[in-house]
Design a protein around this motif. Structure first.
Motif, PDB file in Angstrom:
ATOM      1  N   PRO A 220     -20.520  75.097   2.626  1.00 44.10           N
ATOM      2  CA  PRO A 220     -19.903  74.877   3.949  1.00 44.10           C
ATOM      3  C   PRO A 220     -19.064  73.614   4.033  1.00 44.10           C
ATOM      4  O   PRO A 220     -18.223  73.505   4.915  1.00 44.10           O
ATOM      5  CB  PRO A 220     -21.120  74.807   4.873  1.00 44.10           C
ATOM      6  N   HIS A 221     -19.261  72.659   3.117  1.00 47.95           N
ATOM      7  CA  HIS A 221     -18.507  71.403   3.187  1.00 47.95           C
ATOM      8  C   HIS A 221     -17.416  71.325   2.129  1.00 47.95           C
ATOM      9  O   HIS A 221     -16.791  70.272   1.969  1.00 47.95           O
ATOM     10  CB  HIS A 221     -19.456  70.211   3.024  1.00 47.95           C
ATOM     11  N   ASP A 222     -17.216  72.397   1.415  1.00 48.54           N
ATOM     12  CA  ASP A 222     -16.205  72.395   0.354  1.00 48.54           C
ATOM     13  C   ASP A 222     -14.864  72.813   0.932  1.00 48.54           C
ATOM     14  O   ASP A 222     -14.619  73.995   1.183  1.00 48.54           O
ATOM     15  CB  ASP A 222     -16.615  73.363  -0.762  1.00 48.54           C
ATOM     16  N   LEU A 223     -13.998  71.860   1.157  1.00 47.82           N
ATOM     17  CA  LEU A 223     -12.672  72.135   1.712  1.00 47.82           C
ATOM     18  C   LEU A 223     -11.587  71.917   0.667  1.00 47.82           C
ATOM     19  O   LEU A 223     -10.410  71.737   1.011  1.00 47.82           O
ATOM     20  CB  LEU A 223     -12.406  71.239   2.927  1.00 47.82           C
ATOM     21  N   ALA A 224     -11.955  71.938  -0.596  1.00 47.33           N
ATOM     22  CA  ALA A 224     -10.977  71.730  -1.671  1.00 47.33           C
ATOM     23  C   ALA A 224     -10.045  72.933  -1.771  1.00 47.33           C
ATOM     24  O   ALA A 224     -10.400  74.045  -1.389  1.00 47.33           O
ATOM     25  CB  ALA A 224     -11.711  71.517  -2.994  1.00 47.33           C
ATOM     26  N   PRO A 225      -8.831  72.728  -2.289  1.00 45.76           N
ATOM     27  CA  PRO A 225      -7.907  73.863  -2.451  1.00 45.76           C
ATOM     28  C   PRO A 225      -8.466  74.874  -3.447  1.00 45.76           C
ATOM     29  O   PRO A 225      -9.307  74.554  -4.298  1.00 45.76           O
ATOM     30  CB  PRO A 225      -6.630  73.203  -2.988  1.00 45.76           C
ATOM     31  N   VAL A 226      -7.990  76.105  -3.334  1.00 43.64           N
ATOM     32  CA  VAL A 226      -8.378  77.153  -4.279  1.00 43.64           C
ATOM     33  C   VAL A 226      -7.837  76.782  -5.662  1.00 43.64           C
ATOM     34  O   VAL A 226      -6.667  76.424  -5.801  1.00 43.64           O
ATOM     35  CB  VAL A 226      -7.811  78.512  -3.832  1.00 43.64           C
ATOM     36  N   SER A 227      -8.695  76.837  -6.651  1.00 43.71           N
ATOM     37  CA  SER A 227      -8.292  76.410  -7.997  1.00 43.71           C
ATOM     38  C   SER A 227      -7.405  77.434  -8.692  1.00 43.71           C
ATOM     39  O   SER A 227      -6.669  77.102  -9.609  1.00 43.71           O
ATOM     40  CB  SER A 227      -9.541  76.158  -8.851  1.00 43.71           C
ATOM     41  N   ILE A 228      -7.461  78.687  -8.251  1.00 37.32           N
ATOM     42  CA  ILE A 228      -6.676  79.747  -8.898  1.00 37.32           C
ATOM     43  C   ILE A 228      -5.218  79.640  -8.458  1.00 37.32           C
ATOM     44  O   ILE A 228      -4.926  79.517  -7.266  1.00 37.32           O
ATOM     45  CB  ILE A 228      -7.231  81.136  -8.524  1.00 37.32           C
ATOM     46  N   GLN A 229      -4.333  79.674  -9.424  1.00 30.86           N
ATOM     47  CA  GLN A 229      -2.901  79.680  -9.147  1.00 30.86           C
ATOM     48  C   GLN A 229      -2.366  81.075  -9.443  1.00 30.86           C
ATOM     49  O   GLN A 229      -2.055  81.400 -10.581  1.00 30.86           O
ATOM     50  CB  GLN A 229      -2.189  78.628  -9.997  1.00 30.86           C
ATOM     51  N   PRO A 230      -2.273  81.939  -8.440  1.00 29.79           N
ATOM     52  CA  PRO A 230      -1.858  83.324  -8.705  1.00 29.79           C
ATOM     53  C   PRO A 230      -0.412  83.406  -9.153  1.00 29.79           C
ATOM     54  O   PRO A 230       0.454  82.681  -8.648  1.00 29.79           O
ATOM     55  CB  PRO A 230      -2.067  83.993  -7.345  1.00 29.79           C
ATOM     56  N   ARG A 231      -0.148  84.308 -10.094  1.00 27.20           N
ATOM     57  CA  ARG A 231       1.215  84.528 -10.573  1.00 27.20           C
ATOM     58  C   ARG A 231       1.924  85.598  -9.752  1.00 27.20           C
ATOM     59  O   ARG A 231       3.125  85.759  -9.876  1.00 27.20           O
ATOM     60  CB  ARG A 231       1.177  84.948 -12.038  1.00 27.20           C
ATOM     61  N   HIS A 232       1.157  86.311  -8.934  1.00 28.69           N
ATOM     62  CA  HIS A 232       1.734  87.451  -8.238  1.00 28.69           C
ATOM     63  C   HIS A 232       2.390  87.019  -6.928  1.00 28.69           C
ATOM     64  O   HIS A 232       1.817  86.233  -6.168  1.00 28.69           O
ATOM     65  CB  HIS A 232       0.641  88.483  -7.966  1.00 28.69           C
ATOM     66  N   GLU A 233       3.526  87.565  -6.696  1.00 28.43           N
ATOM     67  CA  GLU A 233       4.316  87.163  -5.539  1.00 28.43           C
ATOM     68  C   GLU A 233       3.605  87.470  -4.231  1.00 28.43           C
ATOM     69  O   GLU A 233       3.701  86.712  -3.265  1.00 28.43           O
ATOM     70  CB  GLU A 233       5.666  87.889  -5.592  1.00 28.43           C
ATOM     71  N   GLU A 234       2.865  88.587  -4.173  1.00 24.71           N
ATOM     72  CA  GLU A 234       2.202  88.970  -2.929  1.00 24.71           C
ATOM     73  C   GLU A 234       1.018  88.062  -2.609  1.00 24.71           C
ATOM     74  O   GLU A 234       0.654  87.889  -1.443  1.00 24.71           O
ATOM     75  CB  GLU A 234       1.716  90.423  -3.008  1.00 24.71           C
ATOM     76  N   LEU A 235       0.380  87.519  -3.649  1.00 26.77           N
ATOM     77  CA  LEU A 235      -0.828  86.717  -3.444  1.00 26.77           C
ATOM     78  C   LEU A 235      -0.515  85.238  -3.229  1.00 26.77           C
ATOM     79  O   LEU A 235      -1.317  84.510  -2.650  1.00 26.77           O
ATOM     80  CB  LEU A 235      -1.754  86.893  -4.653  1.00 26.77           C
ATOM     81  N   GLN A 236       0.611  84.796  -3.697  1.00 27.33           N
ATOM     82  CA  GLN A 236       0.945  83.372  -3.593  1.00 27.33           C
ATOM     83  C   GLN A 236       0.994  82.873  -2.145  1.00 27.33           C
ATOM     84  O   GLN A 236       0.455  81.800  -1.845  1.00 27.33           O
ATOM     85  CB  GLN A 236       2.282  83.123  -4.298  1.00 27.33           C
ATOM     86  N   PRO A 237       1.599  83.610  -1.200  1.00 26.23           N
ATOM     87  CA  PRO A 237       1.600  83.099   0.191  1.00 26.23           C
ATOM     88  C   PRO A 237       0.202  82.947   0.757  1.00 26.23           C
ATOM     89  O   PRO A 237      -0.073  81.987   1.482  1.00 26.23           O
ATOM     90  CB  PRO A 237       2.407  84.160   0.950  1.00 26.23           C
ATOM     91  N   LEU A 238      -0.700  83.875   0.430  1.00 28.89           N
ATOM     92  CA  LEU A 238      -2.067  83.794   0.948  1.00 28.89           C
ATOM     93  C   LEU A 238      -2.756  82.530   0.446  1.00 28.89           C
ATOM     94  O   LEU A 238      -3.354  81.766   1.223  1.00 28.89           O
ATOM     95  CB  LEU A 238      -2.848  85.037   0.538  1.00 28.89           C
TER      96      LEU A 238
END
Length: 479
Positions: A220-238
């Motif tokens: 609940p206290h983990d506000l770090a960015p998502v570590s995964i860097q998606p290569r897919h254009e549709e997933l990058q905005p999310l």
């Protein structure tokens, strides 16, 4: 019927209900599959529509090549009547087998061949008096109450002609027969396309599930960015927008905590000064023999001052436990507990409470020292404050499997079971409690325990009175 047999009998019903419930639940995979199937159905319907339209407007051109071949054979073999007849009959049978039902003239195309005004060949079952009024045009013909369609083509010399005859209503069948080679695979492939469509969608959505799994695994206290860097254009905005949201939350929480911590820190000085001045004023009044009422008022002022001082101190600790936690590092929890008990022994002596410690083994964890100090101090302070004079507060520290277990048991009035969850809320206090307090002590303890991935529970001591607090902290930090 036994309970096991009854359970087995009811199992298919539960499976059906669960299957129906899952089927009704909105699914992105199912939505994409439906979209694919709808697109394919639309394309197939369009193809079938084109074939039907062709059948409704066709002038028998689907078998035009066969008709012209028979015309050529009839011309070339005009001087060999026997061979001409055999060749035309063979071609007629081939035509019927390819586009019709063999010998049945009512379900097959037929031909009539004329040469020099004489009929040289006629398919079995077809009327002999079928003629066209216009060459090379399909015309409806009515013979003895039966409907036919006929088209006649002639040789350039006009001496030889071939009339193609089809029974009425069979034209659609002929068209499908001639073009079924293209339609049949489409129709047959419908059920076999469902699994590949489902599998392809599942594989395509795998990066999406990977991101969702990482988000779901967070504390609940983990506000770090998502570590995964998606290569897919549709997933990058999310992912980008989620990380931006986490960044705004971190900044907002940090500003709030910093403001409260700064305010609490600033309040400590005037409150302390107020207490000193009140004590000095109280000392001066003793020279004039103050009344009992004046003593009572000064005592209330000092009590309120002490409460405000305690509240500000607790508030400052709470904010620090969230915002200024130091980096986790290995430390001995048993040593830390002993150190804090030594520091708090004076307070316990003033309250006439004895503290006993049971720690038989070395318990080493990875944690934040400042946060753990705050947690231990709050637990010991609460236990000594709510215990009656002359009682004993028992503190135990043990290692159980992969956890450090800290217990603090007092001999006070305890907390009703219905309130044991609510006392962890900030500023909530037991309505029946007569001791003064800020209502933040257990909230601070819970925040520290959560930060270390542990758990805390309140229970009876087993002696008929008092409260036992049990804190479990993993030996290795898992947050």
């Amino acid at each position: 019927m036994s309970a096991t047999a009854l359970s087995l009998a009811l199992m298919p019903g539960r499976w059906l209900r669960e299957g129906w419930r899952r089927l009704r639940r909105p699914s992105l995979v199912r939505r994409l599959m439906f979209a694919q199937m709808a697109t394919m159905t639309l394309l197939w319907s369009l193809a079938i529509g084109l074939v039907v339209n062709s059948a409704m407007t066709d002038d028998l051109s689907v078998i035009d090549a066969s008709q012209r071949s028979m015309l050529l054979v009839a011309q070339n073999l005009a001087d060999k009547p026997a061979k001409q007849y055999e060749s035309l009959r063979a071609m007629d049978l081939a035509l019927r087998n390819a586009f019709g039902n063999g010998d049945d003239a009512t379900l097959s195309p037929s031909v009539i061949v004329w040469q020099h005004g004489r009929q040289v060949y006629r398919s079995d079952g077809v009327p002999s008096d079928i003629v066209n009024t216009r060459p090379d045009v399909a015309e409806p013909v009515e013979i003895d109450g039966k409907s036919w369609r006929a088209r006649t083509i002639e040789s350039p010399s006009g001496k030889t002609s071939v009339t193609l005859v089809t029974p009425g209503g069979v034209q659609m069948w002929l068209t499908f027969q001639s073009r079924g080679y293209y339609l049949l695979p489409l129709v047959i492939s419908v059920p076999f396309l469902l699994f590949p469509a489902w599998l392809s969608i599942r594989l395509a959505l795998r990066p999406w599930r990977t991101v969702a799994k990482e988000i779901a695994s967070r504390g609940p206290h983990d506000l770090a960015p998502v570590s995964i860097q998606p290569r897919h254009e549709e997933l990058q905005p999310l992912v980008h927008n989620f990380n931006a949201l986490m960044g705004r939350l971190r900044a907002s929480i940090a500003r709030e905590q910093s403001f409260i911590a700064d305010a609490a820190h600033e309040l400590r000085t005037p409150i302390a000064a107020m207490r000193v001045n009140v004590e000095a004023l109280q000392a001066l009044l003793t020279q004039y023999i103050p009344t009992e009422r004046q003593h009572e008022l000064f005592a209330r002022v000092l009590s309120s001052n002490a409460r405000a001082e305690r509240l500000v101190g607790q508030l400052l600790r709470l904010m620090r436990s969230h915002a200024n936690a130091s980096a986790p590092r290995p430390l001995r929890l048993d040593d830390l507990v002993q150190e804090r008990l030594a520091a708090l022994s004076t307070l316990a002596h003033v309250r006439e409470v004895e503290i006993e410690l049971v720690a038989d083994e070395r318990v080493e964890i990875v944690g934040d020292r400042d946060g753990l100090v705050s947690m231990i101090d709050n637990l010991i302070d609460n236990a000594t404050k709510y215990s009656p004079a002359g009682s004993v507060v028992s503190v135990g520290i043990r290692r159980i499997v992969d956890e450090a277990v800290l217990t603090v048991a007092d001999q006070g009035s305890g907390i009703a079971p219905a309130l044991r969850e609510r006392v962890f809320d900030r500023f909530f206090r037991d309505p029946d409690q007569v001791q003064t307090g800020s209502g933040l002590g257990l909230a601070i303890v819970l925040a520290v325990v959560d930060a270390h991935g542990g758990a805390i529970a309140l229970s009876d001591t087993g002696t008929g009175k008092g409260l036992q607090v049990t804190v479990r902290i993993p030996l290795v930090l898992r947050v």
